[in-house]
Design a protein around this motif. Sequence first.
Motif, short mmCIF file in Angstrom:
data_model
loop_
_atom_site.label_atom_id
_atom_site.label_comp_id
_atom_site.label_asym_id
_atom_site.label_seq_id
_atom_site.Cartn_x
_atom_site.Cartn_y
_atom_site.Cartn_z
N VAL A 1 7.59 15.22 12.26
CA VAL A 1 8.05 14.01 12.60
C VAL A 1 7.32 13.00 13.32
O VAL A 1 7.62 11.86 13.42
CB VAL A 1 9.67 14.10 12.57
N PHE A 2 6.83 13.42 14.41
CA PHE A 2 6.14 12.64 15.30
C PHE A 2 4.53 12.72 15.22
O PHE A 2 4.09 12.02 15.92
CB PHE A 2 6.42 13.34 16.65
N ASP A 3 4.07 13.62 14.39
CA ASP A 3 2.58 13.33 14.15
C ASP A 3 2.46 13.10 12.60
O ASP A 3 1.60 12.01 12.37
CB ASP A 3 1.97 14.80 14.42
N HIS A 4 2.83 13.86 11.75
CA HIS A 4 2.32 13.47 10.32
C HIS A 4 2.80 12.48 9.78
O HIS A 4 2.07 11.54 9.30
CB HIS A 4 2.53 14.75 9.29
N PHE A 5 4.26 12.42 9.91
CA PHE A 5 4.91 11.00 9.37
C PHE A 5 4.42 9.69 9.87
O PHE A 5 3.85 8.80 9.21
CB PHE A 5 6.34 10.91 9.56
N PRO A 6 4.12 9.62 11.37
CA PRO A 6 3.80 8.31 11.72
C PRO A 6 2.47 7.97 11.57
O PRO A 6 2.12 6.80 10.97
CB PRO A 6 3.90 8.32 13.20
N ARG A 7 1.69 8.83 11.10
CA ARG A 7 0.11 8.79 10.68
C ARG A 7 0.18 8.16 9.24
O ARG A 7 -0.57 6.96 8.95
CB ARG A 7 -0.73 10.04 10.95
N VAL A 8 0.98 8.66 8.42
CA VAL A 8 1.07 8.10 7.11
C VAL A 8 1.75 7.08 7.19
O VAL A 8 1.09 5.95 6.22
CB VAL A 8 1.81 9.05 6.12
N ALA A 9 2.92 6.53 7.92
CA ALA A 9 3.33 5.17 8.10
C ALA A 9 2.54 4.01 8.55
O ALA A 9 2.36 3.19 7.86
CB ALA A 9 4.69 5.67 9.01
N VAL A 10 1.51 4.48 9.56
CA VAL A 10 0.60 3.49 10.07
C VAL A 10 -0.45 3.21 8.81
O VAL A 10 -0.54 2.02 8.67
CB VAL A 10 -0.16 4.14 11.30
N ALA A 11 -0.68 4.21 8.13
CA ALA A 11 -1.80 3.81 7.19
C ALA A 11 -1.17 3.03 5.98
O ALA A 11 -1.92 2.14 5.55
CB ALA A 11 -2.26 5.29 6.43
N GLU A 12 0.33 3.43 5.65
CA GLU A 12 0.63 2.61 4.89
C GLU A 12 0.95 0.99 5.21
O GLU A 12 0.83 0.05 4.55
CB GLU A 12 2.49 3.13 4.56
N THR A 13 1.29 0.96 6.28
CA THR A 13 1.35 -0.42 7.12
C THR A 13 0.17 -1.12 7.00
O THR A 13 0.32 -2.42 6.58
CB THR A 13 1.91 -0.25 8.65
N LEU A 14 -0.98 -0.58 7.36
CA LEU A 14 -2.07 -1.37 7.13
C LEU A 14 -2.51 -1.68 5.75
O LEU A 14 -3.08 -2.78 5.58
CB LEU A 14 -3.38 -0.43 7.69
N LEU A 15 -2.05 -0.66 4.73
CA LEU A 15 -2.38 -1.00 3.46
C LEU A 15 -1.29 -2.53 2.94
O LEU A 15 -1.91 -3.17 2.34
CB LEU A 15 -2.00 0.09 2.28
N GLY A 16 -0.23 -2.52 3.73
CA GLY A 16 0.57 -3.52 3.31
C GLY A 16 0.20 -4.60 4.06
O GLY A 16 0.31 -6.02 3.51
N LEU A 17 -0.30 -4.66 4.97
CA LEU A 17 -1.03 -5.87 5.68
C LEU A 17 -2.03 -6.46 4.84
O LEU A 17 -2.53 -7.56 4.69
CB LEU A 17 -1.57 -5.53 7.01
N GLY A 18 -3.01 -5.44 4.18
CA GLY A 18 -4.06 -5.85 3.26
C GLY A 18 -3.58 -6.60 2.25
O GLY A 18 -4.05 -7.62 1.61
N VAL A 19 -2.32 -6.31 1.51
CA VAL A 19 -1.64 -6.98 0.54
C VAL A 19 -1.17 -8.26 1.22
O VAL A 19 -1.45 -9.21 0.20
CB VAL A 19 -0.20 -6.22 0.06
N LEU A 20 -0.67 -8.60 2.25
CA LEU A 20 -0.59 -9.70 2.78
C LEU A 20 -1.66 -10.65 2.97
O LEU A 20 -1.58 -11.85 2.70
CB LEU A 20 0.19 -9.78 4.24
N VAL A 21 -2.75 -9.89 3.20
CA VAL A 21 -4.17 -10.84 3.15
C VAL A 21 -4.69 -11.39 1.88
O VAL A 21 -4.97 -12.54 1.81
CB VAL A 21 -5.22 -9.93 3.78
N VAL A 22 -4.10 -10.45 1.03
CA VAL A 22 -4.55 -11.13 -0.63
C VAL A 22 -3.67 -11.98 -1.19
O VAL A 22 -4.09 -12.94 -2.01
CB VAL A 22 -4.54 -9.77 -1.54
N VAL A 23 -2.35 -11.94 -0.85
CA VAL A 23 -1.34 -12.78 -1.25
C VAL A 23 -1.73 -14.23 -1.20
O VAL A 23 -1.58 -15.05 -2.34
CB VAL A 23 0.02 -12.64 -0.60
N PRO A 24 -2.31 -14.87 -0.24
CA PRO A 24 -2.75 -16.53 -0.40
C PRO A 24 -3.58 -16.62 -1.20
O PRO A 24 -3.84 -17.87 -1.60
CB PRO A 24 -3.20 -16.76 1.32
#
Length: 395
Positions: A305-328
């Motif tokens: 919960v403090f190592d593996h999950f946060p790493r995956v969540a950070v990766a997903e967040t960065l991917l989500g920010l990538g989606v936001l860059v594409v939207v405009p």
Amino acid sequence: MTQIAAAATPYVAPKVWRVLIEVGYFGALCALIGGLVTVLLVVLPAATGDEDGGATAADHRARRRALGMFPLIGLLMLAALYLQMAALTARAGEFGFGRGLQPGAIGDFLNTPRESGEWVARSMLRSLQVALLAGGAALAIVAGRLRSVRWAAVALLVAVVGELAPSVPTAFGGLTVDDWLHTTLVQVHILSGVCWVGGLGVLAYLAIRSRGEGSGLAWARIWSRFSVLAMGCAGGILVSGLWLAWEHVGSFAQFVTTPYGRFLLAKVALVGLMLLAGAYNQLVLLPRVTRAMREHDETRVGRAVFDHFPRVAVAETLLGLGVLVVVPFLTGSARSEAGGGQVGPLDGRTFLIGVLLVAAMLLSFWATGRIARAQAQRPHVPADRPTVSAGHPGE
């Protein structure tokens, strides 16, 4: 559906300042709405106590830290909202962004008179959105300063209504089922996206901050509850995304032959990677946590919960920010760029295909849950456990 023939429309790429401001605005919206949803529906209910029913010191810290984020998030939302309105003003007036930053120019944009046949001016709905989003941000600041769940809930309600305000039709005459469906699914797409991306970012931040002092059991409950929320958001994005893609892309060839199609394909790829990461959480990490909790192995629970999950969540967040860059870059449609015309009215065949796709998605979610539960029932095999050769039992 049928297509209405039209001349090809050239693609016009957005200016850099528009891209940066839209990414900042939707990022702040993710943090505000997605953060509030995740804290109120996931973090606070999960950090209510241990198995004996009593809240631990770690639970109290988690609650304070979760609410303590919102003064900064609220300030960021206010700044991003002002810049977004300046950008919209500059685009509407077809002048430079510097002039759009002037309060007088924004005021003129928000006071545009209504057109003939409208019951309310579009600018009035935009003004309402600005007021409500600014109010939601201000209430979030208050909620964070007071550590108040009640104020946080009010802030969330006000912010969500603010996001929905511009989708209200300014004229009801001539509206079709397609119009209502389009409006509804656009908002489902936006709200599902901001809750998913914002929730991931907030949880990753909180988990990293709580490392070494948080309750592993509480965080196991948090990640488990968020997986349900994330699955619902993913479903909303998939259903609305399929409809919107059908509206804007007439054939697979348009995905690769038009600028709009290529940008949409990039967005689909990023969302697909987010879905794969979510599947890893659901099928690997959560069953691993469940097995560790069943065996009372707090070390393995904490590591997950403090190592593996946060790493995956950070990766997903960065991917989500990538989606936001594409939207405009998704302006116009692949249909118009290819000269194929706009999509025709909804017919029974297309509706049936949509129903079947939704049913297939629900079936896949059900199957994922069944597989995850089966994985959680498997016994834990330590990594350093010695193996025995079947051909040489004495070795």
